[in-house]
Design an enzyme around this catalytic site. Structure first.
Site, PDB file in Angstrom:
ATOM      1  N   GLY A 149       0.829  -1.189   0.000  1.00 13.01           N
ATOM      2  CA  GLY A 149       0.000   0.000   0.000  1.00 13.01           C
ATOM      3  C   GLY A 149       0.868   1.245   0.000  1.00 13.01           C
ATOM      4  O   GLY A 149       2.092   1.179  -0.090  1.00 13.01           O
ATOM      5  N   ILE A 150       0.232   2.383   0.122  1.00  9.84           N
ATOM      6  CA  ILE A 150       0.946   3.649   0.110  1.00  9.84           C
ATOM      7  C   ILE A 150       1.343   4.035   1.531  1.00  9.84           C
ATOM      8  O   ILE A 150       0.636   3.731   2.489  1.00  9.84           O
ATOM      9  CB  ILE A 150       0.077   4.759  -0.537  1.00  9.84           C
ATOM     10  CG1 ILE A 150       0.910   5.998  -0.838  1.00  9.84           C
ATOM     11  CG2 ILE A 150      -1.134   5.078   0.323  1.00  9.84           C
ATOM     12  CD1 ILE A 150       0.178   7.009  -1.707  1.00  9.84           C
ATOM     13  N   ILE A 176       5.452   2.896   5.919  1.00 12.58           N
ATOM     14  CA  ILE A 176       5.786   1.520   6.299  1.00 12.58           C
ATOM     15  C   ILE A 176       6.072   0.648   5.075  1.00 12.58           C
ATOM     16  O   ILE A 176       7.092  -0.069   5.052  1.00 12.58           O
ATOM     17  CB  ILE A 176       4.694   0.920   7.194  1.00 12.58           C
ATOM     18  CG1 ILE A 176       4.729   1.610   8.567  1.00 12.58           C
ATOM     19  CG2 ILE A 176       4.879  -0.587   7.347  1.00 12.58           C
ATOM     20  CD1 ILE A 176       3.657   1.166   9.533  1.00 12.58           C
ATOM     21  N   GLU A 197      -1.529  -2.810  -6.598  1.00 13.27           N
ATOM     22  CA  GLU A 197      -2.333  -1.734  -7.186  1.00 13.27           C
ATOM     23  C   GLU A 197      -1.505  -0.482  -7.417  1.00 13.27           C
ATOM     24  O   GLU A 197      -1.764   0.291  -8.333  1.00 13.27           O
ATOM     25  CB  GLU A 197      -3.557  -1.417  -6.322  1.00 13.27           C
ATOM     26  CG  GLU A 197      -3.310  -0.606  -5.073  1.00 13.27           C
ATOM     27  CD  GLU A 197      -3.111  -1.471  -3.848  1.00 13.27           C
ATOM     28  OE1 GLU A 197      -3.542  -1.050  -2.763  1.00 13.27           O
ATOM     29  OE2 GLU A 197      -2.544  -2.568  -3.976  1.00 13.27           O
ATOM     30  N   GLY A 207      -7.085  -1.165  -1.854  1.00 12.63           N
ATOM     31  CA  GLY A 207      -6.828  -2.549  -2.238  1.00 12.63           C
ATOM     32  C   GLY A 207      -6.501  -3.454  -1.061  1.00 12.63           C
ATOM     33  O   GLY A 207      -6.151  -4.618  -1.263  1.00 12.63           O
ATOM     34  N   LYS A 244       1.947   9.531  17.620  1.00  8.91           N
ATOM     35  CA  LYS A 244       2.934  10.530  18.039  1.00  8.91           C
ATOM     36  C   LYS A 244       2.576  11.139  19.390  1.00  8.91           C
ATOM     37  O   LYS A 244       3.434  11.664  20.091  1.00  8.91           O
ATOM     38  CB  LYS A 244       3.033  11.628  16.981  1.00  8.91           C
ATOM     39  CG  LYS A 244       3.620  11.142  15.655  1.00  8.91           C
ATOM     40  CD  LYS A 244       3.641  12.248  14.615  1.00  8.91           C
ATOM     41  CE  LYS A 244       4.194  11.740  13.296  1.00  8.91           C
ATOM     42  NZ  LYS A 244       4.196  12.790  12.239  1.00  8.91           N
TER      43      LYS A 244
END
Length: 475
Positions: free
Chosen positions: A254-255, A258, A277, A375, A402
């Site tokens: 994914g985006i 991480i 994706e 996705g 944080k």
């Protein structure tokens, strides 16, 4: 069937438009589903404002391409024309878009209404204030909205590379649901941009399918540039890379930070494949090092498969005219069955919070919508169903915010939406370690998740687990 007529060329259209001044037109009823088939017509080159003054009307639905391909100058022109014409009730449908979404401004409340298929930061405020909409949907299902006429675009606003010697442009960095939208719309307005990389696969579109073309060479939006990884993110990447990513694995990421951290930890791996994706610039380094070869795949062997990308100029330059990358429609890339066939499918996704039973929240913070399904579920389930039995569905999360609040929680925030259910989840990874939840009871799950929670929160989580389960968490 067609209406053929001569279009008067605009004399202020630039060099590219001047080369295409012998122009014919037809109606959209003669369009073919195959955007690669040349038609006996050419687009009219106009200014962005002129394109919308000719086409935009109250009550229409506009589809806008997203991610790095967001045609920002065209969408700004659309907003100006809508405001100047005192138009009403125009729906703007899109996935994640970049830069400011001018049509979502408070003064556009009755003119435009954004409808997100996956939200970005530029629409969160308008969604929270009730001025915009969001559709919860799996990424692989989005093209069905257009093919089944649930969403019927009057205008599609896209961005393409300049045509080659055969008249073919490329959708470049974003194929995803774009083809489904444009084959089902009435009018295509395209920004023709020399900065748009030429990509292959499902990305090609013949110039003759475009109705109005606008030359604009604004550089593509860049995302996440220069953001340093935190020590916790780096640790998560190392844990996943060392323990869960095998040589020869096929990766989906994914985006976010991480997934980038995981990529940076794979520099000694061999024969990795990419079927995702989207991917970011971290993949480029692995390709150059010879770590990513895609040689273990049985389909698309030796090729990266993706549906969209977002990153920086280095990434866009890597994509340009590079047959090593195939950009495919998202209903193929994210199809759960297709994913399950890939060797050692390893899906790595992030989230907002996980409760002690393994429910994963990824698209919202309490009742506030934040992003979308994307996705994550497509790939988590596809990896779990891996036919070779080596798939690894991974949820990765920093153990606390944080502000020092635990992201592994006794119960989810009120109103939070579950994207990956407790039955879907397998591995949950934090900088504290790996929790494998597959086949575990509720008290075993609580034990595993508390073990990878931040040490500052383990005691309170254990007490909360006892109150919820009426027994102590146990291995």
């Amino acid at each position: 069937m067609s209406v053929i007529g001569k279009i008067i060329p605009n004399r202020n259209i630039g060099k590219l438009g001047a080369a295409l001044q012998t122009i014919k037109s037809n109606t959209y009823f003669t369009y073919t589903q195959s955007l690669s088939q040349p038609l006996d017509r050419k687009p009219e080159f106009v200014t962005a404002k002129d394109a919308f003054e000719r086409t935009l009307k109250s009550g229409q639905t506009v589809y806008a391409q997203g991610a790095a391909a967001t045609p920002v100058p065209l969408l700004d022109a659309m907003t100006e024309v809508g405001k100047a014409g005192s138009m009403k009730d125009i729906k703007v449908v899109h996935m994640h878009t970049e830069k400011e979404a001018a049509y979502c401004a408070p003064e556009c409340k009755d003119i435009f209404r954004s409808c997100s298929l996956f939200m970005a930061a530029n629409v969160r405020k308008s969604v929270a204030e009730g001025r915009s909409d969001v559709i919860p949907i799996f990424l692989q299902d989005i093209p069905k909205l257009f093919h089944r006429k649930i969403i019927k675009p009057d205008i599609a606003v896209i961005q393409v590379s300049p045509p080659d010697q055969h008249g073919y442009c490329s959708l470049g960095t974003s194929v995803d649901c774009v083809r489904a939208a444009i084959v089902n719309c009435k009018t295509i307005i395209a920004q023709v941009n020399t900065h748009m990389p030429r990509t292959f696969g499902d990305a090609i579109i013949h110039m003759s399918h475009i109705d109005y073309a606008v030359e604009d060479n604004t550089p593509l939006p860049e995302h996440g540039v220069g953001k340093a990884l935190t020590p916790e993110e780096t640790k998560i990447g190392q844990i996943i890379g060392d323990n869960l990513v095998e040589d020869g694995a096929t990766l989906q990421m994914g985006i976010g930070s991480i997934p980038d951290a995981v990529l940076s930890a794979l520099k000694n791996h061999k024969d990795l494949g990419i079927h995702s994706e989207m991917f970011s610039v971290g993949v480029v380094d692995l390709v150059r090092r010879g770590c990513v070869t895609n040689n273990m795949k049985k389909t698309h062997k030796g090729r990266i498969v993706a549906s969209f990308v977002v990153g920086n100029k280095e990434l866009y330059d890597f994509l340009d005219n590079n047959p090593f990358v195939e950009m495919m429609e998202v209903d193929y890339v994210n199809n759960t069955h297709i994913i399950s066939l890939l060797p050692c499918m390893t899906a790595i996704n992030s989230c907002m919070e996980v409760d002690l039973t393994g429910q994963v929240v990824s698209d919202s913070i309490g009742t506030r919508m934040y992003s979308g399904f994307g996705g994550q579920t497509d790939f988590i389930r596809g990896a779990a169903e891996s036919v070779d039995g080596r798939g690894k569905p991974i949820i990765a999360i920093v153990s606390q915010t944080k502000k020092g609040e635990s992201k592994i929680v006794p119960i989810l925030k009120p109103g939070a939406g579950v994207v990956t259910t407790r039955a879907h989840v397998n591995y949950v990874v934090t900088e504290q370690g790996i929790a494998n939840l597959f086949g575990k009871t509720l008290r075993q799950r609580a034990y595993e998740l508390i073990r990878v929670a931040h040490p500052d929160h383990r005691e309170s989580l254990e007490k909360a687990a006892f109150e919820r389960l009426k027994c102590m968490p146990a291995p």
